[in-house]
Design a protein around this motif. Structure first.
Motif, PDB file in Angstrom:
ATOM      1  N   UNK A 181      19.274 -10.145  16.987  1.00 25.34           N
ATOM      2  CA  UNK A 181      19.597 -10.749  18.284  1.00 25.34           C
ATOM      3  C   UNK A 181      18.448 -10.566  19.277  1.00 25.34           C
ATOM      4  N   UNK A 182      17.849  -9.393  19.274  1.00 24.71           N
ATOM      5  CA  UNK A 182      16.740  -9.134  20.204  1.00 24.71           C
ATOM      6  C   UNK A 182      15.530 -10.004  19.892  1.00 24.71           C
ATOM      7  N   UNK A 183      15.223 -10.153  18.592  1.00 25.12           N
ATOM      8  CA  UNK A 183      14.075 -10.973  18.217  1.00 25.12           C
ATOM      9  C   UNK A 183      14.332 -12.434  18.555  1.00 25.12           C
ATOM     10  N   UNK A 184      15.558 -12.908  18.329  1.00 24.24           N
ATOM     11  CA  UNK A 184      15.900 -14.295  18.674  1.00 24.24           C
ATOM     12  C   UNK A 184      15.684 -14.538  20.162  1.00 24.24           C
ATOM     13  N   UNK A 185      16.075 -13.569  20.992  1.00 30.59           N
ATOM     14  CA  UNK A 185      15.874 -13.695  22.442  1.00 30.59           C
ATOM     15  C   UNK A 185      14.395 -13.719  22.794  1.00 30.59           C
ATOM     16  N   UNK A 186      13.607 -12.842  22.162  1.00 34.26           N
ATOM     17  CA  UNK A 186      12.160 -12.807  22.434  1.00 34.26           C
ATOM     18  C   UNK A 186      11.510 -14.132  22.040  1.00 34.26           C
ATOM     19  N   UNK A 187      11.918 -14.673  20.901  1.00 33.06           N
ATOM     20  CA  UNK A 187      11.333 -15.936  20.435  1.00 33.06           C
ATOM     21  C   UNK A 187      11.602 -17.048  21.443  1.00 33.06           C
ATOM     22  N   UNK A 188      12.864 -17.198  21.854  1.00 34.90           N
ATOM     23  CA  UNK A 188      13.204 -18.276  22.784  1.00 34.90           C
ATOM     24  C   UNK A 188      12.543 -18.076  24.139  1.00 34.90           C
ATOM     25  N   UNK A 205      13.375 -16.734  10.673  1.00 26.22           N
ATOM     26  CA  UNK A 205      13.514 -17.674  11.790  1.00 26.22           C
ATOM     27  C   UNK A 205      12.529 -18.825  11.584  1.00 26.22           C
ATOM     28  N   UNK A 206      12.881 -19.970  12.160  1.00 28.39           N
ATOM     29  CA  UNK A 206      12.002 -21.142  12.106  1.00 28.39           C
ATOM     30  C   UNK A 206      11.720 -21.613  13.523  1.00 28.39           C
ATOM     31  N   UNK A 207      10.492 -22.059  13.757  1.00 28.16           N
ATOM     32  CA  UNK A 207      10.097 -22.576  15.066  1.00 28.16           C
ATOM     33  C   UNK A 207       9.315 -23.863  14.848  1.00 28.16           C
ATOM     34  N   UNK A 208       9.707 -24.910  15.568  1.00 29.61           N
ATOM     35  CA  UNK A 208       8.954 -26.163  15.542  1.00 29.61           C
ATOM     36  C   UNK A 208       8.245 -26.315  16.872  1.00 29.61           C
TER      37      UNK A 208
END
Length: 283
Positions: A181-188, A205-208
């Protein structure tokens, strides 16, 4: 309802024509009464009959036109209700007054809004990862298809948390979930508004990154990697959390599958090279 059912044999597929039929008959009652009266008395006033006939015809035409116009909201409401049943969105609902048709339109408005809200809730639930709150794979693909429709220059990044199994084994799955959850928040938080992030599966995770070349994407992901590695608030006290990342160019949505394979291969290479790094095949 009894009269409605009893008259269904008249124009069974057209409620509007049934109304017009009865209105036509009602408008001609005075003319018929006049003809009956003059026939009974034997005193024919043809000028009066002709005047009454013309007035009746004119009144019939105007009445039918008015009824046809007054029934327009009912037809629109019926069309909108059919669209709602098919799950389609209603852009605009006409506003009515306090009469029967107005109440019907208000009911359609309420049904349209409630249905749209349910559709949005269900769609959001189907396209969001319940743990992290960001997109899941389905949501990522739907958003990527729209983003890549008008763009051909994009980069796909696949991110994988280093030694995530060890984190689960040593600290428990609750801590592992906190890290996710923390990494998802940092990514966004780190990405641009046009970028699309998702939990691809497990600890991946995937990022476009639309409108981005490989060099630009590498700088973005390197900054994110360094930020995460220095962050001590990701769920494990006094222990850094790192990730490896693979990048690949995307030339339209039809190329996304091939780009995924290339990014996955680059991610595998980053892990083999020691982890905690961003890798592009051939570079």
């Amino acid at each position: 309802m009894r009269f409605y059912r009893a008259t269904t044999f008249l124009f069974p597929h057209s409620y509007e024509r049934r109304i017009l039929f009865f209105c036509f008959g009602a408008v001609h009652v005075p003319l018929i009464a006049c003809v009956v009266l003059q026939a009974a008395t034997g005193h024919w006033a043809f000028s009066t009959l002709l005047t009454l006939l013309l007035a009746t015809l004119a009144g019939t035409i105007m009445g039918m036109a008015a009824i046809h116009a007054l029934l327009t909201p009912v037809r629109e409401a019926t069309t909108m209700l059919q669209a709602i049943q098919l799950g389609e969105r209603i852009d605009a609902v006409p506003q009515g007054g306090s009469d029967l048709v107005g109440r019907l339109l208000d009911s359609v408005t309420k049904a349209a809004n409630e249905t749209a809200a349910r559709i949005e809730t269900l769609t959001d639930a189907a396209e969001r990862d319940p743990l992290t709150g960001i997109r899941n794979r389905r949501g990522f693909l739907d958003s990527a298809e729209q983003a890549l429709r008008a763009r051909t220059n994009a980069v796909l990044a696949l991110i994988d948390i280093d030694h995530f199994k060890r984190i689960n084994d040593e600290f428990g799955h609750a801590v592992g979930d906190t890290v996710l959850k923390s990494l998802a928040t940092r990514i966004e938080d780190h990405l641009r508004r046009s970028d699309i992030a998702a939990r691809w599966g497990g600890e991946e995770f995937a990022v476009l990154l639309p409108d981005t070349n490989l060099d630009e994407a590498r700088l973005v992901m390197e900054r994110l990697r360094a930020t995460v590695a220095l962050d001590t608030r990701l769920g494990i006290e006094d222990r850094p959390v790192t990730f490896s990342c693979g990048l690949a160019s995307v030339r339209g949505f039809t190329h996304l599958g091939e780009a995924t394979k290339q990014a996955d291969a680059a991610l595998y290479a980053a892990k083999n090279a020691g982890r905690n790094q961003v890798h592009v095949l051939g570079l």
